[in-house]
Design a protein around this motif. Structure first.
Motif, PDB file in Angstrom:
ATOM      1  N   MET A 115       1.297   9.382   9.802  1.00 55.52           N
ATOM      2  CA  MET A 115       2.635   8.827   9.839  1.00 55.52           C
ATOM      3  C   MET A 115       2.754   7.900  11.047  1.00 55.52           C
ATOM      4  N   LYS A 116       3.388   6.765  10.856  1.00 56.52           N
ATOM      5  CA  LYS A 116       3.548   5.802  11.933  1.00 56.52           C
ATOM      6  C   LYS A 116       4.702   6.196  12.833  1.00 56.52           C
ATOM      7  N   SER A 117       4.541   5.891  14.099  1.00 56.63           N
ATOM      8  CA  SER A 117       5.620   6.172  15.051  1.00 56.63           C
ATOM      9  C   SER A 117       6.719   5.127  14.892  1.00 56.63           C
ATOM     10  N   LEU A 118       7.871   5.427  15.446  1.00 57.77           N
ATOM     11  CA  LEU A 118       8.999   4.502  15.374  1.00 57.77           C
ATOM     12  C   LEU A 118       8.646   3.185  16.062  1.00 57.77           C
ATOM     13  N   ALA A 119       7.958   3.258  17.185  1.00 56.66           N
ATOM     14  CA  ALA A 119       7.565   2.041  17.904  1.00 56.66           C
ATOM     15  C   ALA A 119       6.658   1.164  17.042  1.00 56.66           C
ATOM     16  N   GLU A 120       5.714   1.784  16.319  1.00 59.45           N
ATOM     17  CA  GLU A 120       4.826   1.016  15.439  1.00 59.45           C
ATOM     18  C   GLU A 120       5.600   0.360  14.306  1.00 59.45           C
ATOM     19  N   LEU A 121       6.555   1.103  13.722  1.00 60.44           N
ATOM     20  CA  LEU A 121       7.366   0.552  12.636  1.00 60.44           C
ATOM     21  C   LEU A 121       8.213  -0.629  13.110  1.00 60.44           C
ATOM     22  N   ILE A 122       8.785  -0.503  14.297  1.00 58.43           N
ATOM     23  CA  ILE A 122       9.594  -1.600  14.850  1.00 58.43           C
ATOM     24  C   ILE A 122       8.713  -2.813  15.123  1.00 58.43           C
ATOM     25  N   LYS A 123       7.546  -2.580  15.709  1.00 55.11           N
ATOM     26  CA  LYS A 123       6.615  -3.665  16.001  1.00 55.11           C
ATOM     27  C   LYS A 123       6.218  -4.392  14.716  1.00 55.11           C
ATOM     28  N   GLU A 124       5.913  -3.625  13.671  1.00 53.94           N
ATOM     29  CA  GLU A 124       5.525  -4.224  12.388  1.00 53.94           C
ATOM     30  C   GLU A 124       6.676  -5.006  11.771  1.00 53.94           C
ATOM     31  N   ALA A 125       7.896  -4.462  11.854  1.00 55.17           N
ATOM     32  CA  ALA A 125       9.063  -5.157  11.305  1.00 55.17           C
ATOM     33  C   ALA A 125       9.304  -6.480  12.032  1.00 55.17           C
ATOM     34  N   ARG A 126       9.138  -6.489  13.339  1.00 56.09           N
ATOM     35  CA  ARG A 126       9.308  -7.732  14.104  1.00 56.09           C
ATOM     36  C   ARG A 126       8.253  -8.759  13.727  1.00 56.09           C
ATOM     37  N   ARG A 127       7.015  -8.299  13.551  1.00 54.16           N
ATOM     38  CA  ARG A 127       5.950  -9.227  13.171  1.00 54.16           C
ATOM     39  C   ARG A 127       6.215  -9.801  11.795  1.00 54.16           C
ATOM     40  N   LYS A 128       6.668  -8.976  10.865  1.00 57.80           N
ATOM     41  CA  LYS A 128       6.959  -9.481   9.514  1.00 57.80           C
ATOM     42  C   LYS A 128       8.069 -10.514   9.557  1.00 57.80           C
ATOM     43  N   LYS A 129       9.120 -10.218  10.346  1.00 58.77           N
ATOM     44  CA  LYS A 129      10.246 -11.138  10.447  1.00 58.77           C
ATOM     45  C   LYS A 129       9.815 -12.459  11.075  1.00 58.77           C
ATOM     46  N   ALA A 130       8.904 -12.392  12.024  1.00 62.10           N
ATOM     47  CA  ALA A 130       8.425 -13.591  12.699  1.00 62.10           C
ATOM     48  C   ALA A 130       7.378 -14.336  11.868  1.00 62.10           C
ATOM     49  N   GLY A 131       6.945 -13.750  10.770  1.00 58.21           N
ATOM     50  CA  GLY A 131       5.949 -14.389   9.929  1.00 58.21           C
ATOM     51  C   GLY A 131       4.520 -14.125  10.376  1.00 58.21           C
ATOM     52  N   VAL A 132       4.334 -13.174  11.263  1.00 54.11           N
ATOM     53  CA  VAL A 132       3.001 -12.829  11.734  1.00 54.11           C
ATOM     54  C   VAL A 132       2.398 -11.843  10.740  1.00 54.11           C
ATOM     55  N   PRO A 133       1.182 -12.114  10.260  1.00 53.59           N
ATOM     56  CA  PRO A 133       0.567 -11.223   9.269  1.00 53.59           C
ATOM     57  C   PRO A 133       0.325  -9.816   9.815  1.00 53.59           C
ATOM     58  N   THR A 134       0.518  -8.831   8.979  1.00 57.45           N
ATOM     59  CA  THR A 134       0.228  -7.453   9.357  1.00 57.45           C
ATOM     60  C   THR A 134      -1.272  -7.214   9.248  1.00 57.45           C
ATOM     61  N   ASP A 135      -1.724  -6.099   9.797  1.00 56.68           N
ATOM     62  CA  ASP A 135      -3.142  -5.760   9.720  1.00 56.68           C
ATOM     63  C   ASP A 135      -3.599  -5.631   8.269  1.00 56.68           C
ATOM     64  N   GLU A 136      -2.736  -5.061   7.419  1.00 54.93           N
ATOM     65  CA  GLU A 136      -3.078  -4.894   6.007  1.00 54.93           C
ATOM     66  C   GLU A 136      -3.234  -6.255   5.322  1.00 54.93           C
ATOM     67  N   LEU A 137      -2.355  -7.187   5.663  1.00 56.87           N
ATOM     68  CA  LEU A 137      -2.447  -8.513   5.064  1.00 56.87           C
ATOM     69  C   LEU A 137      -3.681  -9.244   5.575  1.00 56.87           C
ATOM     70  N   LEU A 138      -3.995  -9.095   6.837  1.00 55.27           N
ATOM     71  CA  LEU A 138      -5.211  -9.710   7.370  1.00 55.27           C
ATOM     72  C   LEU A 138      -6.448  -9.149   6.683  1.00 55.27           C
ATOM     73  N   GLU A 139      -6.440  -7.849   6.435  1.00 51.55           N
ATOM     74  CA  GLU A 139      -7.555  -7.220   5.733  1.00 51.55           C
ATOM     75  C   GLU A 139      -7.673  -7.789   4.310  1.00 51.55           C
ATOM     76  N   ALA A 140      -6.544  -7.924   3.626  1.00 46.14           N
ATOM     77  CA  ALA A 140      -6.542  -8.480   2.266  1.00 46.14           C
ATOM     78  C   ALA A 140      -6.988  -9.940   2.287  1.00 46.14           C
ATOM     79  N   HIS A 141      -6.533 -10.700   3.276  1.00 48.01           N
ATOM     80  CA  HIS A 141      -6.922 -12.097   3.380  1.00 48.01           C
ATOM     81  C   HIS A 141      -8.437 -12.228   3.602  1.00 48.01           C
ATOM     82  N   ASN A 142      -8.973 -11.426   4.504  1.00 42.13           N
ATOM     83  CA  ASN A 142     -10.416 -11.474   4.773  1.00 42.13           C
ATOM     84  C   ASN A 142     -11.237 -11.077   3.548  1.00 42.13           C
ATOM     85  N   ALA A 143     -10.773 -10.059   2.830  1.00 40.75           N
ATOM     86  CA  ALA A 143     -11.464  -9.644   1.602  1.00 40.75           C
ATOM     87  C   ALA A 143     -11.402 -10.760   0.560  1.00 40.75           C
ATOM     88  N   TRP A 144     -10.247 -11.394   0.437  1.00 37.65           N
ATOM     89  CA  TRP A 144     -10.108 -12.493  -0.517  1.00 37.65           C
ATOM     90  C   TRP A 144     -11.067 -13.623  -0.157  1.00 37.65           C
TER      91      TRP A 144
END
Length: 94
Positions: free
Chosen positions: A1-30
């Motif tokens: 389970m992700k901590s609240l700090a991790e969830l907030i960090k991820e939400a800010r990155r998504k809002k800013a248009g910064v790719p998440t680790d999961e998206l980077l992984e998908a992009h590299n695989a693609w």
């Protein structure tokens, strides 16, 4: 389970248009399975079993559609934990 700090960090990155680790992984695989035209594409989103690929032109999308089954099989082997069932292509800025 992700901590609240991790969830907030991820939400800010998504809002800013910064790719998440999961998206980077998908992009590299693609990029590994996309072949030489991969440099004109990027993975833009992966949700509910669909990997969305943005391509620079409709001609590139047409090329990928001819080989969509093989590409899907390859991406499923690259990312088995993501349970990707579909590829969706759209034109846009790469």
């Amino acid at each position: 389970m992700k901590s609240l700090a991790e969830l907030i960090k991820e939400a800010r990155r998504k809002k800013a248009g910064v790719p998440t680790d999961e998206l980077l992984e998908a992009h590299n695989a693609w990029q590994r399975v996309a072949g030489p035209l991969g440099r004109f594409t990027r993975a833009s989103k992966c949700c509910r079993g669909t990997l969305v690929i943005v391509a620079a032109s409709s001609a590139i999308i047409q090329e990928y559609r001819f080989n969509e089954r093989n590409l899907l099989s390859s991406i499923q082997r690259e990312l088995p934990e993501r349970h990707i069932r579909n590829l969706r292509f759209q034109t846009g800025r790469v």
